[in-house]
Design a protein around this motif. Structure first.
Motif, PDB file in Angstrom:
ATOM      1  N   GLN A 169       0.829  -1.210   0.000  1.00  0.00           N
ATOM      2  CA  GLN A 169       0.000   0.000   0.000  1.00  0.00           C
ATOM      3  C   GLN A 169       0.860   1.255   0.000  1.00  0.00           C
ATOM      4  N   PHE A 170       1.888   1.240   0.822  1.00  0.00           N
ATOM      5  CA  PHE A 170       2.754   2.412   0.949  1.00  0.00           C
ATOM      6  C   PHE A 170       3.474   2.720  -0.354  1.00  0.00           C
ATOM      7  N   TYR A 171       4.007   1.700  -1.011  1.00  0.00           N
ATOM      8  CA  TYR A 171       4.702   1.905  -2.277  1.00  0.00           C
ATOM      9  C   TYR A 171       3.756   2.388  -3.365  1.00  0.00           C
ATOM     10  N   ARG A 172       2.527   1.875  -3.366  1.00  0.00           N
ATOM     11  CA  ARG A 172       1.545   2.306  -4.374  1.00  0.00           C
ATOM     12  C   ARG A 172       1.263   3.801  -4.221  1.00  0.00           C
ATOM     13  N   ILE A 173       1.127   4.253  -2.982  1.00  0.00           N
ATOM     14  CA  ILE A 173       0.872   5.673  -2.739  1.00  0.00           C
ATOM     15  C   ILE A 173       2.032   6.524  -3.246  1.00  0.00           C
ATOM     16  N   LEU A 174       3.259   6.097  -3.001  1.00  0.00           N
ATOM     17  CA  LEU A 174       4.431   6.850  -3.459  1.00  0.00           C
ATOM     18  C   LEU A 174       4.532   6.860  -4.983  1.00  0.00           C
ATOM     19  N   ARG A 175       4.211   5.720  -5.617  1.00  0.00           N
ATOM     20  CA  ARG A 175       4.274   5.664  -7.083  1.00  0.00           C
ATOM     21  C   ARG A 175       3.309   6.653  -7.716  1.00  0.00           C
ATOM     22  N   ASN A 176       2.147   6.787  -7.132  1.00  0.00           N
ATOM     23  CA  ASN A 176       1.114   7.651  -7.706  1.00  0.00           C
ATOM     24  C   ASN A 176       1.300   9.126  -7.358  1.00  0.00           C
ATOM     25  N   THR A 201      14.955   2.322  -6.122  1.00  0.00           N
ATOM     26  CA  THR A 201      14.939   1.102  -6.934  1.00  0.00           C
ATOM     27  C   THR A 201      13.517   0.633  -7.180  1.00  0.00           C
ATOM     28  N   MET A 202      12.685   0.685  -6.136  1.00  0.00           N
ATOM     29  CA  MET A 202      11.292   0.278  -6.266  1.00  0.00           C
ATOM     30  C   MET A 202      10.548   1.160  -7.273  1.00  0.00           C
ATOM     31  N   LEU A 203      10.872   2.443  -7.290  1.00  0.00           N
ATOM     32  CA  LEU A 203      10.214   3.369  -8.204  1.00  0.00           C
ATOM     33  C   LEU A 203      10.797   3.322  -9.611  1.00  0.00           C
ATOM     34  N   GLY A 204      11.827   2.506  -9.817  1.00  0.00           N
ATOM     35  CA  GLY A 204      12.445   2.394 -11.132  1.00  0.00           C
ATOM     36  C   GLY A 204      13.411   3.520 -11.463  1.00  0.00           C
TER      37      GLY A 204
END
Length: 451
Positions: A169-176, A201-204
């Protein structure tokens, strides 16, 4: 109101009941919905004008709170009052402490407005974020803070989300939300490098991750051998990265080579250079030790070799050398930096070349108190007479002013300028000669035209 009347009589006959700040604490225990309703409906419905008007004009104006504030602003004020800081000061009376504890409990039970909480955070006040339980409320709170653009408030909310949400959930919020990601990454870079690398790295954002890893490898290690080992490990790992960028790889390799160079030659610099020195600092120190009339550029400490080995741009090289030579007052060496031999071996002329603004060079030399002949040498390279005139006046170079006026063919101004010069001085003689040459040249040109 009669001024001779007893002041207390006004309050005794007033139809308005004065508002008391000492209401019974039992009101706090009421249901939040009814409490809010009573505050907005009962307190302000029959609100009369203050005692500022003693002629009962309130009945004529019919002035109420709602005539001054809209419903949204009134709601915001009431909610804000319920979000005061819940820190209990030392030495507080038991009844006041009870009030604060009741208010804190109320805030935990009843979720306050997102807008009010965001406003409090933006003003640096403490707010109980734990009251926001749902994922939707948490995301909306972050969006509300992002709209106002305060980095500290954004990071505070993100840290709250990081504690209360799972990684997915946390990573999805940061990606968006790229803006939120940037704030969070900047915070992590200053506090937790490993987590910053993980998020990037997670965000590419692999290249930014590589830069952070590179800085982590070269910073924080005073031991040159440890720094060299860390940097070698990083370069090996980066070399196997499928998204490798050749320019980045070259920069990382040059940094390793520079550390190895400093380790081998550190005894030659008298502690001016250490493991954390940049390549331009090394170039500056090498420039101070180089014999500029020596044409050998293969020496390990030659500034020309340093520039070639570490891909230092011509502008960086010339700027560094100019500053070092000027500060050392070795102005004769400037010719070896900016003048290059031409292909015409018969005349053996040298061509002047500079890789950055000539105006910047002249101003910098003037700031370093370079003598007038040095300033004149650089001013003579300006092709624009107007620019030369302005700069010559700025650095107070008389010969430069005369040359510019001659180029502009402004004889009258040149005559007037001559009168400001001291009789018998070199500058006066130079100006007189310039006027003579100008008059002869123009006379000759006039005869040619007549013929």
């Amino acid at each position: 109101m009669d001024i001779n009347q007893d002041p207390e009589s006004y309050w005794n006959r007033s139809a308005s009941k004065a508002f008391s700040f000492d209401d019974d604490d039992e009101d706090v225990e009421e249901d939040n919905a009814s409490l809010h309703s009573s505050r907005t409906e009962h307190i302000f419905t029959d609100d009369n004008i203050s005692e500022a008007s003693f002629d009962n004009t309130a009945n004529i104006l019919n002035l109420t709170i709602r005539s001054v504030l809209c419903e949204a602003d009134l709601e915001l004020i009431l909610n804000e009052q319920s979000l005061d800081s819940d820190i209990i000061p030392k030495g507080i009376a038991p009844d006041e402490e009870l009030k604060l504890l009741r208010r804190k409990l109320q805030n935990m039970v009843h979720v306050p407005s997102l807008k009010v909480t965001a406003t409090k955070l933006l003003h640096g006040k403490l707010c109980p974020l734990e009251v926001y339980k749902s994922l939707n409320d948490k995301e909306e709170l972050l969006d509300e803070v992002l709209r106002n653009g305060d980095g500290n408030a954004v990071v505070g909310v993100i840290l709250f989300l990081q504690r209360t949400l799972n990684k997915k959930q946390f990573y999805r919020i940061l990606r968006n939300r790229p803006k939120a990601s940037d704030h969070y990454i900047n915070y992590l870079i200053q506090t937790k490098n490993k987590e910053a690398i993980e998020i990037l790295t997670m965000l590419g954002r692999h290249q930014e991750s590589a830069i952070v890893q590179f800085k982590a490898a070269i910073n924080g290690h005073s031991d040159i051998l440890i720094k060299e080992q860390k940097l070698k490990q990083f370069i090996v790992a980066y070399s196997s990265d499928p998204g490798i960028i050749p320019v980045f790889h070259q920069i990382f390799t040059n940094s390793l080579n520079l550390i190895q160079f400093i380790d081998k030659t550190k005894t030659s610099f008298d502690d001016e250079i250490n493991v954390d020195s940049s390549v331009l600092e090394v170039l500056y120190s090498c420039s101070s030790r180089h014999k500029w009339k020596d044409l050998d550029t293969t020496s390990p400490l030659s500034p020309f070799k340093i520039a070639a080995d570490y891909q230092i741009s011509p502008a960086q090289f010339e700027w560094t050398a100019l500053n070092e030579r000027a500060k050392s007052q070795s102005y004769l060496d400037l010719g070896g930096i900016f003048e290059k031999s031409s292909w015409n071996l018969i005349t053996k002329q040298k061509q002047f070349h500079i890789s950055f603004s000539l105006e910047t060079a002249i101003q910098r030399l003037a700031d370093l108190n370079a003598p007038l002949p040095v300033l004149y040498f650089f001013l003579s390279k300006l092709s624009n007479p107007n620019q030369k005139l302005v700069l010559s006046k700025k650095v107070k170079c008389t010969k430069g002013i005369i040359d510019a006026l001659v180029a502009l063919k402004d004889v009258q101004v040149l005559e007037n300028f001559k009168e400001t010069l001291i009789n018998g001085s070199e500058e006066r003689f130079y100006c007189e000669q310039a006027l003579t040459n100008v008059n002869k040249k123009w006379s000759t040109e006039g005869l040619k035209i007549i013929r």
